[in-house]
Design a protein around this motif. Structure first.
Motif, PDB file in Angstrom:
ATOM      1  N   ASN A   1       3.248   5.613   4.374  1.00 38.62           N
ATOM      2  CA  ASN A   1       3.360   4.257   4.636  1.00 38.62           C
ATOM      3  C   ASN A   1       2.601   4.452   6.005  1.00 38.62           C
ATOM      4  OD1 ASN A   1       4.596   3.386   2.399  1.00 38.62           O
ATOM      5  ND2 ASN A   1       6.631   4.028   3.264  1.00 38.62           N
ATOM      6  N   GLN A   2       2.885   5.096   7.047  1.00 35.79           N
ATOM      7  CA  GLN A   2       2.015   5.096   8.276  1.00 35.79           C
ATOM      8  C   GLN A   2       0.687   5.145   8.264  1.00 35.79           C
ATOM      9  OE1 GLN A   2       3.857   8.333  10.692  1.00 35.79           O
ATOM     10  NE2 GLN A   2       5.796   7.243  10.888  1.00 35.79           N
ATOM     11  N   VAL A   3       0.115   6.236   7.104  1.00 38.37           N
ATOM     12  CA  VAL A   3      -1.251   6.370   7.067  1.00 38.37           C
ATOM     13  C   VAL A   3      -1.754   4.909   6.507  1.00 38.37           C
ATOM     14  CG1 VAL A   3      -3.074   7.592   5.755  1.00 38.37           C
ATOM     15  CG2 VAL A   3      -1.236   8.819   6.523  1.00 38.37           C
ATOM     16  N   SER A   4      -0.934   4.167   5.508  1.00 40.43           N
ATOM     17  CA  SER A   4      -1.481   2.903   5.057  1.00 40.43           C
ATOM     18  C   SER A   4      -1.413   1.996   6.178  1.00 40.43           C
ATOM     19  CB  SER A   4      -0.699   2.529   3.895  1.00 40.43           C
ATOM     20  OG  SER A   4       0.581   2.302   4.474  1.00 40.43           O
ATOM     21  N   ASP A   5      -0.637   1.844   7.250  1.00 38.13           N
ATOM     22  CA  ASP A   5      -0.595   0.885   8.182  1.00 38.13           C
ATOM     23  C   ASP A   5      -1.940   1.418   9.129  1.00 38.13           C
ATOM     24  OD1 ASP A   5       1.720  -0.261   7.559  1.00 38.13           O
ATOM     25  OD2 ASP A   5       3.123   0.910   8.671  1.00 38.13           O
ATOM     26  N   LEU A   6      -2.281   2.422   9.205  1.00 38.26           N
ATOM     27  CA  LEU A   6      -3.301   2.848  10.144  1.00 38.26           C
ATOM     28  C   LEU A   6      -4.522   2.238   9.382  1.00 38.26           C
ATOM     29  CD1 LEU A   6      -2.377   6.374  11.286  1.00 38.26           C
ATOM     30  CD2 LEU A   6      -2.716   4.474  12.835  1.00 38.26           C
ATOM     31  N   GLU A   7      -4.720   2.649   8.218  1.00 36.98           N
ATOM     32  CA  GLU A   7      -5.879   2.044   7.527  1.00 36.98           C
ATOM     33  C   GLU A   7      -5.994   0.553   7.467  1.00 36.98           C
ATOM     34  OE1 GLU A   7      -5.888   5.491   4.023  1.00 36.98           O
ATOM     35  OE2 GLU A   7      -5.325   3.526   3.557  1.00 36.98           O
TER      36      GLU A   7
END
Length: 676
Positions: A380-386
Motif C-alpha cells: 500500500n505504501q508503494v502504491s501511495d508513492l506511485e
C-alpha cells in the motif's frame, strides 16, 4: 612441476617446430629452462610469432602440467591468438589465463568466445588493454560464449573500448551466466545507456559480487545502485551459506537423534532377548526338577502306607500353600491395574503432545498472517508513492501546458503589436503622442506579465523541489521501517528456533524419563516373577507327593509367562509409537524451517522491489530536473527574443522619428514652392 616433465615439454616444442619448418625461439627455450619445477608458464613480454603460437597451441591441447598461463604484452597477431586459443579449448588443467596488452580485435574476440563456450576449467581470464569492443559483431560472439560458460569466476575487460551496445551484449550474457563473481569494466565508453543495461541485468543475476565501472561516464546514481546490488548479492550469498550450514547442523542433529534412538531400541531388544533366554533356561531347570520329582513320587508310592500318619500335616501345608496362591493372584491383579494406569497416563501424555503441536501450528499460522499483513502494508505504501509520482507528473504536464499557452499569447501579442505599429505608421502624423503612450503602456504591461509568469514558474519549481524532498524523506522512512521490520522478523525467527530447540530437549528428556520408568517397571516385574518362581519351587518341594496340584501350578506359571510376553509386546508397541511421534515432530520442524525460508525469500523480494522503486524514482527525478532545466533555457531564449524585439521596436521608432523630422523639415519648402 618436476624437471623431467619440463624437459619433455621442451623436447616436444623443439620437435614440433622442426616438423612445421619453423625455428624454435631461443628466448622461449631459455625461459623453459629457468622455469623448471613450476606449474606456471610465464611468457610475458616475449614476442611470439604465428608459427610459435601454432606449436604452443598444439602442445597445450593435451598438456597436464601448467595451471597458470601468462601471455601479457606478447604482441600476438590475430592468427597467432586464434591458434593459441584453439589449442586451449580442449585443455582440462589451465585455471588462469592472462592476455593483457595484445591488441586483440575481431578474430581474437571470436576465438575467445569459442574458448569460453568449450573450456570448462578456466576460472580467471585477464583481457586488459585490448580492442575487443571495437567490432560489435565479434564482441557479441564473445558475450555469447561468456553466457554459455558456467565455470569462469573472474573477468578483466579494462581498456577495451566497449561502448553502450557492447554493454548491452554483456548484460544479456550476465543474465545467462551464473558463475562469474568479479567483473572489471573500468576505463571503457559504456556511458549512461550501458550503465542502465548493466543495472537492469543485475536484477536477474545473483552470483556477481563485484562490478567495477569507474571511468565510463556512468552517472553517480547508477554507480550507487550497482554498488547496492553488489552488496545485496554478497548479503544473499552470506545468508545462503549460513542457511546451508544451519541445515547441515540440523541434519547432523537429526541423524544423531535417529542413531541414538536406534541404539536404544537395539539395547532394549538385546535386554529382552537376554531375559527370554533366562526365562527359557529357568523353565528348562524347572522341567528337570519336575521330572526328578515325578521319579521321586513313583518311588514314594510304595511308602504311602507308612506316611498316612503324616497326611494331617500335609493337609495343613496345603492350606497354607492355597493361601499363598491366593495372595499371588491378588498381586497379579494389582500389577495388571498398575499396567492399565500406565497405559492411560501414556495416552494422556500423547494427547497433550498433540494439543501442544496444534497450538504451535496455530501460532505459526498467526505469525504468517501477520507477515502477510505487513507485506500488504508495504505494498500500500508503494502504491501511495506511485500515486504521488503520478500527481507530480500531472503537475509538470500542467506547467508545460501553461508555458505553451504563454508562448502562444506572446506570439499573438507580438503580431498585434506589429499590426498596431503599422496602423500607427499610417496615422503617425496626427496621433504621434497617443501612439507613444500606448506603446509604453503595452511594453510595461508585457514586462509586468513576464515578471509575474517568471515568479509563478519559480514558485512552482520550488514547490516541486519541496515535494521531491518530502518524497525522498518518505522513502528513507519506509526503508528504515522495512529494515526495522526485517530485524524484528529475524529476532522472531531466532526466538522460534531457540524455543524449538528447548522443546526438543525437553521432549528428549521426557522420553528418556519414560524409558527409565519402563525399565524400572520391567525390572520390578522380573523380580516379582523370580519371587513367584521361588515360591512355586518351595511349594513343589513341600508338595512333591501331590502331582495334581503341581500340574495346576505349572499351568498357572505358563499363564504368567504368557502375560509377561504380552506385556513385553505392549512395551515394544509403545516404543514404536514413541519413535513414530519423534519422526512426526522432526517432520513438523522441517516444515517450520521451510516456512521460515519462504519468509526470508519474501523479505528479499520486498527489498528488491523497494530498491527498484527507489531507482525508478531517482530516474524520474533526473528526467524532471532535465525538463525543468530545458524550460528555463526556453525562458531565457524567449527573454532574449523579447529584448531583441524591444531593440527592433526602438530602432523602428527612431527611424520613424527621423523620417517625420525630415518630413517636417521639408514640408515648408514644399508649401513655399507653389506660392513662388
Amino acid at each position: 612441476m618436476p624437471a623431467t616433465e619440463m624437459d619433455d615439454f621442451r623436447r616436444s616444442y623443439v620437435r614440433l617446430c622442426k616438423e612445421s619448418g619453423a625455428e624454435p625461439q631461443e628466448s622461449i627455450l631459455q625461459h623453459l629452462e629457468e622455469a623448471s619445477g613450476k606449474s606456471r608458464l610465464d611468457l610475458a613480454t616475449h614476442t611470439l610469432s604465428v608459427e610459435t603460437c601454432g606449436v604452443l597451441g598444439k602442445l597445450l591441447q593435451d598438456e597436464l602440467q601448467f595451471t597458470e598461463i601468462t601471455l601479457s604484452n606478447c604482441m600476438l597477431s590475430e592468427e597467432g591468438a586464434k591458434l593459441l586459443l584453439h589449442g586451449l579449448c580442449s585443455n582440462t588443467v589451465v585455471k588462469s589465463l592472462d592476455l593483457k596488452g595484445n591488441n586483440l580485435r575481431s578474430v581474437g574476440a571470436e576465438a575467445l568466445g569459442k574458448l569460453l563456450r568449450q573450456n570448462k576449467t578456466i576460472r580467471s581470464l585477464t583481457l586488459e588493454w585490448n580492442n575487443l569492443g571495437v567490432w560489435e559483431e565479434s564482441f557479441a560472439i564473445f558475450c555469447e560464449g561468456l553466457g554459455a560458460n558456467g565455470h569462469i569466476q573472474y573477468l578483466d575487460l579494462r581498456n577495451n573500448q566497449i561502448n553502450h551496445q557492447g554493454a548491452g551484449e554483456l548484460s544479456m550474457a550476465l543474465k545467462a551466466n551464473s558463475s562469474l563473481r568479479e567483473l572489471d569494466l573500468r576505463w571503457n565508453n559504456i556511458g549512461l545507456l550501458g550503465g542502465r543495461a548493466l543495472l537492469n541485468c543485475l536484477h536477474s543475476n545473483r552470483a556477481l559480487r563485484q562490478l567495477e565501472l569507474a571511468g565510463n561516464n556512468v552517472p553517480s546514481d547508477i554507480l550507487k545502485a550497482v554498488d547496492q546490488a553488489m552488496e545485496h548479492n554478497q548479503e544473499r550469498q552470506n545468508i545462503l551459506c549460513k542457511s546451508r550450514s544451519m541445515t547441515q547442523v540440523l541434519s547432523k542433529e537429526v541423524i544423531s537423534l535417529k542413531e541414538k534412538n536406534s541404539r536404544q531400541y537395539l539395547d532394549m531388544m538385546d535386554t529382552i532377548d537376554k531375559q527370554r533366554e533366562v526365562m527359557n533356561h529357568s523353565s528348562r531347570v524347572s522341567a528337570t526338577r519336575i521330572g526328578q520329582l515325578q521319579e521321586a513320587l513313583t518311588e514314594r508310592h510304595s511308602v504311602l502306607n507308612s506316611l498316612q500318619a503324616k497326611l494331617q500335616m500335609t493337609e495343613a501345608a496345603l492350606a497354607l500353600s492355597e493361601q499363598k496362591v491366593c495372595n499371588l493372584g491378588e498381586l497379579l491383579s494389582t500389577a495388571k491395574q498398575e499396567q492399565a494406569r500406565l497405559v492411560e497416563s501414556q495416552a494422556k501424555e500423547l494427547q497433550q503432545h498433540k494439543m501442544a503441536s496444534a497450538n504451535r501450528e496455530a501460532t505459526l499460522q498467526r505469525e504468517l498472517s501477520a507477515a502477510h499483513e505487513k507485506n500488504l502494508l508495504l505494498k500500500n505504501q508503494v502504491s501511495d508513492l506511485e500515486r504521488r509520482c503520478k500527481a507530480q507528473q500531472e503537475q509538470l504536464f500542467q506547467v508545460k501546458e501553461d508555458l505553451t499557452h504563454t508562448t502562444a499569447e506572446m506570439k499573438l501579442r507580438a503580431v498585434q503589436a506589429e499590426e498596431r505599429l503599422d496602423m500607427e505608421k499610417k496615422r503617425f502624423k496626427q496621433v504621434l503622442e497617443d501612439a507613444e503612450s500606448l506603446r509604453l503602456k503595452e511594453v510595461d504591461h508585457l514586462s509586468h506579465h513576464m515578471e509575474a509568469s517568471e515568479r509563478s514558474l519559480q514558485e512552482r519549481i520550488q514547490r516541486l523541489e519541496a515535494i521531491r524532498i518530502g518524497l525522498e524523506e518518505e522513502l528513507s522512512r519506509v526503508k528504515a521501517a522495512a529494515l526495522v521490520e526485517r530485524g524484528q522478523i529475524e529476532e522472531e525467527l531466532i526466538k522460534a528456533k531457540n524455543q524449538a530447540r528447548l522443546e526438543e530437549q525437553q521432549r528428549q528428556e521426557h522420553l528418556e524419563e519414560k524409558l527409565r520408568l519402563m525399565m524400572q517397571s520391567r525390572d520390578e516385574a522380573q523380580n516379582y516373577c523370580l519371587q513367584q518362581k521361588q515360591a512355586v519351587a518351595e511349594a513343589q518341594s513341600r508338595e512333591g507327593h501331590l502331582s495334581l496340584q503341581v500340574e495346576g501350578l505349572k499351568r498357572r506359571v505358563e499363564e504368567l509367562q504368557q502375560e509377561l510376553s504380552s506385556k513385553e509386546q505392549e512395551k515394544v508397541t509403545e516404543i514404536n509409537k514413541v519413535r513414530v511421534g519423534l519422526q512426526e515432530q522432526i517432520g513438523h520442524l522441517e516444515a517450520e524451517r521451510t516456512a521460515q525460508e519462504g519468509l526470508r525469500e519474501k523479505i528479499a523480494a520486498l527489498e528488491r522491489q523497494l530498491k527498484v522503486l527507489s531507482s525508478n524514482h531517482r530516474e524520474a527525478l533526473l528526467d524532471k530536473e532535465g525538463e525543468v532545466s530545458s524550460l528555463l533555457e526556453k525562458l531565457r531564449v524567449r527573454e532574449a527574443e523579447i529584448s531583441r524585439m524591444r531593440e527592433e521596436e526602438a530602432q523602428r521608432v527612431s527611424f520613424l522619428q527621423n523620417a517625420i523630422m525630415s518630413y517636417v523639415q521639408g514640408s515648408p519648402r514644399s508649401t513655399q514652392s507653389p506660392k513662388k
